[in-house]
Enzyme design. Structure first.
Site, PDB file in Angstrom:
ATOM      1  N   GLU A   1       6.368 -37.155 -29.371  1.00 57.69           N
ATOM      2  CA  GLU A   1       5.740 -36.007 -30.034  1.00 57.69           C
ATOM      3  C   GLU A   1       5.985 -36.044 -31.537  1.00 57.69           C
ATOM      4  OE1 GLU A   1       3.640 -34.222 -28.525  1.00 57.69           O
ATOM      5  OE2 GLU A   1       4.129 -35.035 -26.552  1.00 57.69           O
TER       6      GLU A   1
ATOM      7  N   HIS B   1      -4.396 -32.607 -18.087  1.00 61.65           N
ATOM      8  CA  HIS B   1      -5.492 -33.034 -18.961  1.00 61.65           C
ATOM      9  C   HIS B   1      -6.868 -32.719 -18.379  1.00 61.65           C
ATOM     10  CE1 HIS B   1      -1.866 -35.201 -19.963  1.00 61.65           C
ATOM     11  NE2 HIS B   1      -2.344 -35.387 -21.179  1.00 61.65           N
TER      12      HIS B   1
ATOM     13  N   ARG C   1      48.352 -24.907  44.414  1.00 60.18           N
ATOM     14  CA  ARG C   1      47.088 -24.222  44.133  1.00 60.18           C
ATOM     15  C   ARG C   1      47.275 -22.708  44.060  1.00 60.18           C
ATOM     16  NH1 ARG C   1      46.342 -29.012  45.552  1.00 60.18           N
ATOM     17  NH2 ARG C   1      44.419 -30.174  45.049  1.00 60.18           N
TER      18      ARG C   1
ATOM     19  N   HIS D   1      47.350 -48.469  30.641  1.00 60.32           N
ATOM     20  CA  HIS D   1      46.204 -47.622  30.306  1.00 60.32           C
ATOM     21  C   HIS D   1      46.455 -46.888  28.993  1.00 60.32           C
ATOM     22  CE1 HIS D   1      42.871 -44.760  31.035  1.00 60.32           C
ATOM     23  NE2 HIS D   1      43.684 -43.929  30.417  1.00 60.32           N
ATOM     24  N   GLU D   2      47.619 -46.271  28.881  1.00 64.09           N
ATOM     25  CA  GLU D   2      47.938 -45.519  27.663  1.00 64.09           C
ATOM     26  C   GLU D   2      48.057 -46.446  26.455  1.00 64.09           C
ATOM     27  OE1 GLU D   2      47.727 -42.378  27.564  1.00 64.09           O
ATOM     28  OE2 GLU D   2      47.527 -42.170  29.727  1.00 64.09           O
TER      29      GLU D   2
ATOM     30  N   ARG E   1      33.128 -31.312  46.838  1.00 64.60           N
ATOM     31  CA  ARG E   1      34.169 -32.239  47.314  1.00 64.60           C
ATOM     32  C   ARG E   1      33.836 -32.750  48.716  1.00 64.60           C
ATOM     33  NH1 ARG E   1      40.214 -31.562  45.782  1.00 64.60           N
ATOM     34  NH2 ARG E   1      39.908 -33.808  45.875  1.00 64.60           N
TER      35      ARG E   1
ATOM     36  N   HIS F   1      42.596 -31.322  33.863  1.00 62.70           N
ATOM     37  CA  HIS F   1      41.490 -31.402  32.921  1.00 62.70           C
ATOM     38  C   HIS F   1      40.632 -30.143  32.900  1.00 62.70           C
ATOM     39  CE1 HIS F   1      42.863 -35.414  33.837  1.00 62.70           C
ATOM     40  NE2 HIS F   1      42.351 -35.826  32.692  1.00 62.70           N
TER      41      HIS F   1
END
EC number: 3.4.15.1
Length: 1314
Positions: free
Chosen positions: A397, A526, A797, A994-995, A1100, A1124
């Site tokens: 500009e 424009h 139980r 396993h662990e 079951r 669990h």
């Protein structure tokens, strides 16, 4: 570009509303035209060259006055768009047009016949300019209509705003909001919304106005002798072959553009993928960093060739150094003055609008330079932002203003560029120097200048994104308009032809469907402003010709793109001569004086970009890129959830910063939580529980904070897969989404349930109490007394399940709320999501069905063996097996009754327990052997920290602990522990491996982000240790440990071994499958709290073929007796792990070079098997589990074939054995229950006997038997009747006929992730 910016559509008003308002304004009667001051009218002049000189002098003094007043009015309107200013601007424009009309007509009248014969060429140019009236040719009413159309089009463009969907309070202007979005956002949807909305809100209302404007403009210029407005615009270039010249230039540059387009398209493909980028098609128009895709430098960060080189975009440095707008213009001014050119006059600094006003005014933000034709007032209007791109615009500009200053003393008609392209080129010539790394270093915006090829390529690519990317756009805009003006493109084809040109030349396409209701050309400034555009194409050619000439004048040596003419007064003097000439001479002459040639030529541009041209060609050839867009009709699809999801963040750099912060903070918090959790689990006290709840709350707050932040990212198009995967995982906030009070309640419920389970014991009347570990577990494993097993089974139980039942419904309710808030249907749906498979339930069902025949044969064989031991009173050969007789509290594995079922009892014993005890094995020795197995494979040993901090046996100091075996990752990359109340027996030897498998997994992926420190799926983590346990359990390996006298090898020995393994592995399959079948149905509501226990036993019975040994009611809660369930640990992982561990075993045995039956394989000391295992574990959760599966097994699916292969010899033996005995496979008499009358025998360890639920001395019991004989018989009958009734109800319940759904997996170990 003096007119190359843009603005955005109206917010609250719709495009149609704007259209009708505009049309209404046009239909209003025109106001009376203001009259031209008589003193400004032309006088009398002779019709000769002398008269023409006098005419031109008189015109000049009058024109300065009229143009000044018109420009002042235009400035006032453009910087404050009010109705009053619009009226004043139109009045001033009408006066100017009246002035142009009277002077133009006079010029035609006097000089048209003779002007071609003038000897003064400058005079001829002046008269030719004056005689062109343009809109002033129109009658007053049509002239007013023309002016009104222009004002309305400018107003629509400049005041329009775009509002967010359903949020009219949040609206964006083109400058700065929409421009910033197009420049900086990488969100496909947000870019699309900004692009589409702007094109709609501006283009649609402009179309009818533009049609009328075109007609009036053509009418006006035809009266000046032009065929249409386009012909008039082209006349400024004074060349009969102008269009052919442009076409030649375009084709000369097209190969460079095609290579740039292909390279950028590939980079966009990396970012947005196949869905949105077709490597053989056009590029969606909104993805190139600019509303009109005219320059692409705003996406430089996405396409930079060598990202490790210094950043050439100095925007951040400008901001950091405190640059403001005024300073940017002062820097530009100093460049001009350093070359000996003019400084800006005081009026410039006093009157310019260099920033967008903050007082609420509507302004035309498009950058522009203004000459007020009084030879002292020159201004710039720009909504400047502090960016490098705007720094170039500032120089551009100011180049216009410098031109004004240099030619200000010429007569008014000659105060213009030699041609329109000249005026646009001047500021850009300086910008070519300003943008060089050398110059940026000089002005303190670049720390150092790197002079190497890679830095050069980076710089030239950045320049190409601005300069080369613009060329086809600069060419096509007026190609389209010339067609509109000539009538070749009628209004019915405005948009079709616009996109035809944009696809043909630019290789871009609209990102959404467009039709003729749209007017997308109008979205470019424009078009509504009526500013010719071919000037920019010309200027982009000229500026490089100028740059080359000025660099030569400045004495520059070296590549053209490294030239900086700053402070070269020689270059300044050469440039000044061009500027001072204005329009006084043909541009060809001025150009020749400047560059030595009088033609437009692209060679300088090609020389400038030569290094990057070569580099682009090499890159595209290497990548096999298609140059062009043969699939030109391709269009991208709309994004999902568009436009609602546009506010989501799609910047991958920002996402990377977020992930780094999340990972860093999570490691600290998760470590603190794990420590508190460990302290609680190894010493259950009230104080430890309080600390744990506090840490839990901190983790939840962290999860909530970062999960909420993660949800602000739209990762759907992220190309960085790791970042995408981490953020998707972090978005799941689990329980942290709960409101604080409910979160506190949920945590307390979980702690209460787990604590109830962990500290529970059952007691004899003499006060002797038994814990689950090791007491009750040992009784269930070793006792063969029906009643003793029954008492242990029932008492556990009664003590645990019934205590947990009141807490469980609220736990389910809150778990479902957590799932809903995280976007899942219910808690089960949330759990299943860990497997990233839509067909998970069907896949697991298929696996279960494949294994069911083996289980049924094992069940029938074991039932026959139990029948031999317990008799028909307790075992029905056509019915289910009582659940307490299988050697385990939950009948999940049956290996503890191996002595009852051994196929060949005379064969050598396979249980190493006795040898372990005799040899003095300790829990620590068990884990040392497990560690040795891993290291023998070339895997990592556990650290000293593991041995110092783990709890490998139950403490003897009276502490209450959670005995359930578990492996722990403390998230600091070095602290890994196991918590296990280890007993010295073979079962715990297997569990130890396993662990240790979990620990090995932790160690292998410890360097991954914490989010990926998990198994590929939960089953993988459970399977790793079990894979090794399959080798450890072999007679060969046990013999190597001196735990078996021989390796075995005979048929009977093999069948015994496989039977023992089957009692662990095959017996577990249905149990691991059904637990989450039950929980998923609890979560989805198909099992309600009124029938928790009934449905539990239905499953079951259905899957395991087991029944309760005593009647159960809905007051019981037998699922709660399994760790669990109260501990909230999903169980399907164990089912999955039991399948995939055999797949892993088969693959590792193959890697180890094993030949022979799979069940005899021992991978001990195989480094090849170890490497395969390590590579899989190192992946953690970083890729979907099928990729990890493919890495270790060579294919991506779960399959039962390896397990079936392993047990094939046993399967054949069982089938033969069961046929020989005529066994029933299954339990057709599913309603049968065992005799519930108990033999009144003494219980070990107490010396007392059970009598009607009381524990009495034997003598007391005998007396009681005689006294209450009749009552006892009655009670027996009643009990039998009740039992039969309960089981009739249970067995005919609908759940038996319900199709089941679900997943599960392997060897159970609780994982402690946060």
């Amino acid at each position: 570009m003096g007119a190359a910016s843009g603005q955005r559509g109206q917010g609250p008003p719709s495009p149609l509303l704007l259209l009708w308002l505009s049309l209404l304004l046009l239909l209003l009667p025109p106001s009376p035209a203001p009259a031209l001051d008589p003193g400004l009218q032309p006088g009398n002049f002779s019709a000769d060259e002398i008269g023409a000189h006098l005419f031109a002098e008189s015109y000049n003094s009058s024109a300065e006055q009229v143009i000044f007043q018109s420009t002042v009015a235009s400035w006032a309107y453009d910087t404050n768009m009010t109705e009053e200013n619009a009226r004043l601007q139109e009045e001033a424009e009408l006066i100017w047009q009246e002035f142009a009309e009277v002077w133009g007509k006079k010029a035609k009248e006097l000089f048209d016949a003779i002007r071609q014969n003038f000897t003064d060429s400058k005079l001829r140019r002046v008269i030719e300019t004056i005689r062109t009236l343009g809109p002033a040719n129109l009658p007053l009413a049509r002239r007013q209509q023309y002016n009104s159309l222009q004002n309305n089009m400018n107003r629509i463009y400049s005041t329009s705003k775009v509002c967010l969907p359903n949020k009219t309070a949040t609206c964006w202007s083109l400058e700065p909001e929409l421009t910033n979005i197009l420049a900086s956002s990488r969100s496909y949807a947000k870019l699309l919304f900004a692009w589409e909305s702007w094109h709609d809100v501006v283009g649609i209302p402009l179309k009818p106005l533009y049609q009328d404007f075109t007609a009036l403009s053509n009418e006006a210029y035809k009266q000046d002798g032009f065929s249409d407005t386009g012909a008039y615009w082209r006349s400024a270039y004074d060349s009969p072959s102008f269009e052919e010249t442009l076409e030649h230039l375009y084709h000369q540059l097209e190969p460079l553009y095609l290579n740039l387009h292909a390279y950028v398209r590939r980079a966009l493909h990396r970012r947005y993928g196949d869905k949105y980028i077709n490597l053989r098609g056009p590029i969606p128009a909104h993805l190139l960093g600019d509303m009109w895709a005219q320059s692409w430098d705003n996406i430089y960060d996405m396409v930079v060739p060598f990202p490790n080189k210094p950043n050439l975009d100095v925007t951040n440095t400008m901001v950091q150094k405190g640059w403001n707008v005024t300073h940017m213009f002062r820097v530009a001014e100093e460049f001009f003055t350093s070359m000996g050119l003019s400084p800006m006059p005081p009026e410039f600094w006093a009157e310019s609008m260099l920033e967008k006003p903050t007082d609420g005014r509507e302004v035309v933000c498009h950058a522009s330079a203004w000459d007020f034709f009084n030879r002292k007032d020159f201004r710039i209007k720009q909504c400047t932002r502090i960016t490098m791109e705007q720094l170039s615009t500032v120089h551009h500009e100011m180049g216009h203003v410098q031109y004004y200053l240099q030619y200000k003393d010429l007569t008014v008609p000659l105060r213009r560029g030699a041609n329109p392209g000249f005026h646009e080129a001047i500021g850009d010539v300086l910008a070519l120097s300003v943008s060089t790394p050398a110059h940026l270093h000089k002005i303190g915006l670049l720390d150092r200048v790197a002079n190497d090829l890679e830095s050069d390529i980076n710089y030239l690519l950045k320049m190409a994104l601005e300069k080369i990317a613009f060329l086809p756009f600069g060419y096509l805009v007026d190609q389209w308009r010339w067609g509109v003006f000539s009538g070749h493109t009628p209004p019915s084809r405005y948009n079709f032809d616009w996109w035809y040109f944009r696809t043909k030349y630019q290789g871009i396409c609209p990102p959404v469907v467009r039709n003729e209701t749209h007017f997308d050309a109008g979205a470019k400034f424009h078009i509504p402003s009526g500013t010719p555009y071919i000037r920019y194409f010309v200027s982009f050619i000229l500026q490089f010709q100028f740059h080359q000439a000025l660099c030569k004048e400045a004495g520059h040596q070296g590549p053209l793109h490294q030239c900086d003419i700053y402070q070269s007064t020689q270059a300044g003097a050469k440039l000044q001569r061009v500027l001072q000439a204005g329009y006084s001479r043909p541009w060809q002459e001025v150009l020749k004086e400047m560059v030595g040639s009088d033609t437009l030529d692209a060679q300088a541009l090609l020389e400038y970009f030569q290094p990057v041209i070569r580099w682009l060609q090499e890159q595209n050839q290497r990548n096999g890129e298609v140059l062009g867009w043969p699939e030109y009709q391709w269009r991208p699809p709309l994004p999902d959830n568009y436009p609602e999801g546009i506010d989501l963040v799609t910047d991958e750099t920002e996402a990377e910063r977020f992930v780094e912060e999340y990972d860093r903070t999570a490691r600290v918090l998760w470590n603190e939580y794990a420590e508190a959790n460990w302290q609680y689990n190894t010493n259950i006290t009230l104080e430890a529980s309080k600390i744990l709840l506090q840490k839990n709350k901190k983790v939840a707050n962290h999860t909530l904070k970062y999960g909420t932040l993660a949800k602000k990212f739209d990762v759907s198009n992220f190309q960085n897969y790791t970042i995408k995967r981490i953020i998707k995982k972090v978005q799941n906030m689990d329980r942290a989404v709960l409101p604080p009070k409910e979160l506190e309640e949920y945590n307390q419920i979980l702690m209460d349930m787990e604590t109830t389970y962990s500290i529970a014991n059952v007691c004899y009347l003499n006060g002797t109490c038994l814990h689950l570990e090791p007491d009750l577990t040992n009784v269930m494993a070793t006792s063969r007394k029906y009643e003793e097993l029954l008492w242990v089974w029932k008492s556990w139980r009664d003590k645990v399940g019934r205590a947990i039942l009141p807490l469980f419904p609220k736990y389910v309710e809150l778990s479902n709320k957590i799932a809903h808030l995280n976007g899942y249907a219910d808690g089960g749906d949330s759990w299943r999501s860990s497997y990233e498979s839509k067909s998970l339930e069907q896949d697991l069902e298929q696996l279960y069905q494949e294994l069911q025949p083996l289980y049924l044969n094992l069940h029938a064989y074991v039932r026959r063996s139990l029948h031999r031991h317990y008799g028909s009173q307790h075992i029905n050969l056509d019915g289910p097996i009582p659940a307490h007789l299988l050697g385990n509290m939950w009948a999940q594995t049956w290996s503890n009754i191996y002595d009852l079922v051994a196929p060949f009892p005379s064969a050598p014993n396979l249980d190493a327990t006795e040898a372990m005890i005799k040899q003095g094995w300790t829990p620590r020795r068990i884990f040392k052997e497990a560690d040795d197995f891993f290291t023998s494979l070339g895997l990592l040993p556990v650290s000293e920290e593991f041995w110092n901090k783990s709890m490998l046996e139950k403490p003897g100091d009276g502490r209450e602990v959670v005995c359930h075996a578990s492996a722990w990752d403390f998230y600091n990359g070095k602290d890994f522990r196991i918590k296990q109340c280890t007993s010295v027996n073979m079962e715990d030897l297997v569990i130890a491996h396993h662990e240790m498998g979990h620990i090995q997994y932790f160690m292998q992926y410890k360097d991954l982000p914490v989010t990926f420190r998990e198994g590929a799926n939960p089953g993988f983590h459970e399977a790793i240790g079990d894979v090794l346990a399959l080798s450890v359990s072999t007679p060969k390996h046990l013999h190597s440990l001196n735990l078996l006298s021989s390796e075995g090898g005979g048929y009977e020995h093999d069948i015994n071994f496989l039977m023992k393994m089957a009692l662990d592995k095959i017996a577990f399959i249905p149990f691991s499958y059904l637990i989450d079948q039950w929980r998923w149905r609890v979560f989805d509501g198909s099992i309600t709290k009124e029938n928790y226990n009934q449905e539990w036993w239905s499953l079951r019975l259905k899957y395991q073929g087991l029944c309760p040994p005593v009647p159960r009611s809905q007051d019981d809660f037998d699922p709660g007796s399994k760790f669990h369930v109260p501990a909230n640990v999903p169980y399907i992982r164990y089912f999955v792990s039991f399948i995939i561990q055999f797949q892993f075993h088969e693959a590792l045995c193959r890697a180890a070079g094993h030949t022979g039956p799979l069940h005899k394989c021992d991978i001990y000391q195989s480094k090849e098997a170890g490497k395969l295992l390590a590579d899989t574990m190192k992946m953690g959760y970083s890729k979907p589990w099928p990729e990890a599966m493919k890495l270790i097994t060579g294919q991506p699916n779960m399959s039962a074939s390896a397990m079936m292969n392993y047990f094939k010899p046993l399967t054949e033996w069982l089938v033969t054995e069961n046929r020989r005995h005529g066994e029933t496979l299954g339990w057709p008499e599913y309603n049968w229950t065992p005799n519930t009358a108990r033999s009144e025998g003494p219980f070990p360890e107490s010396g007392r006997v059970n009598f009607l639920g009381m524990y009495l001395e034997p003598q007391q019991a005998r007396v009681g038997q005689w006294v209450l004989l009749f009552l006892g018989v009655s009670l027996l009958v009643a009990t039998l009747g009740l039992t039969h009734r309960l089981f009739s109800i249970r067995q005919h319940g609908h759940s038996l006929h319900r199709p089941h759904r679900g997943p599960q997996f392997g060897s159970e170990v609780e994982l402690r992730h946060s």
